[in-house]
Design a protein around this motif. Structure first.
Motif, PDB file in Angstrom:
ATOM      1  N   LEU A   8       0.878  -1.420  -0.566  1.00  0.00           N
ATOM      2  CA  LEU A   8       0.508   0.348   0.151  1.00  0.00           C
ATOM      3  C   LEU A   8       0.865   1.282   0.231  1.00  0.00           C
ATOM      4  N   ASN A   9       2.378   0.796   0.746  1.00  0.00           N
ATOM      5  CA  ASN A   9       2.943   2.162   1.315  1.00  0.00           C
ATOM      6  C   ASN A   9       3.955   1.965  -0.912  1.00  0.00           C
TER       7      ASN A   9
ATOM      8  N   LYS B 168      -0.100   4.474   8.575  1.00  0.00           N
ATOM      9  CA  LYS B 168      -1.392   4.151   8.936  1.00  0.00           C
ATOM     10  C   LYS B 168      -2.276   3.721   7.861  1.00  0.00           C
ATOM     11  N   GLU B 169      -1.768   3.596   6.739  1.00  0.00           N
ATOM     12  CA  GLU B 169      -2.183   3.159   5.205  1.00  0.00           C
ATOM     13  C   GLU B 169      -2.649   0.815   5.999  1.00  0.00           C
ATOM     14  N   TYR B 170      -1.768   0.928   6.672  1.00  0.00           N
ATOM     15  CA  TYR B 170      -1.954  -0.296   7.172  1.00  0.00           C
ATOM     16  C   TYR B 170      -2.218  -0.679   8.135  1.00  0.00           C
ATOM     17  N   GLU B 171      -3.701   0.352   8.742  1.00  0.00           N
ATOM     18  CA  GLU B 171      -4.447  -0.288   9.797  1.00  0.00           C
ATOM     19  C   GLU B 171      -5.344  -1.036  10.095  1.00  0.00           C
TER      20      GLU B 171
END
Length: 219
Positions: free
Chosen positions: A84-85, A126-129
């Motif tokens: 996602l990153n 935070k994209e991996y919450e």
């Protein structure tokens, strides 16, 4: 080492550069020998912090890989939903390129070892919450066995990364609250692996080197 100890080392400031040594001179009130003492203290503390930073990086990457492998297989990093990153794909490509240049097969274990600290800290962004809630939360536990929120685990991680980068470039860190950062590093290691934290406490020299009275710098 006593800050009043005379350490002349004539000419050493010439190899350190005027700008770099000038910082220590200002902090020492233009006392040249005290400036050398401060420079030496900075170098010794920097060296001592490498040990817990080393363990934090190793423990973090291995716990993430272990937990992700259990949930998704040992090539989990190739799955699009775990990239996602955007920069992580580049990091992964560079790791594979470095292995290829060394004539080594890109096995999962070698890729994990070749990936940088930035890759692993990005896994906690935070994209991996959602991934944290589903899987990554299992990489760490509080001392009482309770789970951690992602933000609880990462709140000091940005400062630790900055400290790590400064140490890697041999920059001064004396004006940092080093005892606080050392405690935060140990806390994160303890959450990842209590035995790894015990090892750090046994062998890290930071507490024995850091002056009990703190570091007095003239601004």
């Amino acid at each position: 080492m006593s800050m009043d100890e005379t350490i002349p080392y004539p000419g050493i400031e010439g190899i350190l550069s005027a700008d770099r040594f000038g910082t220590y001179l200002r902090w020492a009130g233009e006392d040249r020998n005290k400036a050398v003492s401060l420079y030496t203290l900075n170098a010794l503390l920097s060296e001592s912090l490498q040990l817990p930073l080393h363990m934090l990086e190793v423990a973090l990457r291995n716990r993430i890989h272990q937990i992700m492998t259990e949930a998704h297989g040992d090539t989990w990093f190739d799955m699009p939903e775990h990239q996602l990153n955007a920069t992580q794909a580049d990091m992964l490509a560079r790791a594979r390129q470095e292995l290829a240049e060394k004539g080594k097969d890109d096995t999962p274990a070698r890729i994990v070892a070749a990936l940088t600290f930035g890759f692993w800290t990005a896994m906690l962004g935070k994209e991996y919450e959602n991934l944290w809630q589903q899987t990554l939360k299992d990489i760490a536990r509080r001392e009482d066995g309770k789970g951690l929120r992602r933000k609880d685990f990462t709140k000091s991680l940005g400062a630790i990364r900055t400290l790590r980068n400064r140490l890697a470039h041999h920059e001064t860190v004396l004006y940092w609250d080093l005892p606080k950062h050392y405690a935060n590093i140990l806390q994160m290691i303890a959450w990842l692996s209590p035995v790894a934290a015990d090892w750090c406490r046994a062998y890290c020299r930071f507490q024995s080197l850091y002056p009990v009275e703190g570091v007095a710098l003239i601004s």
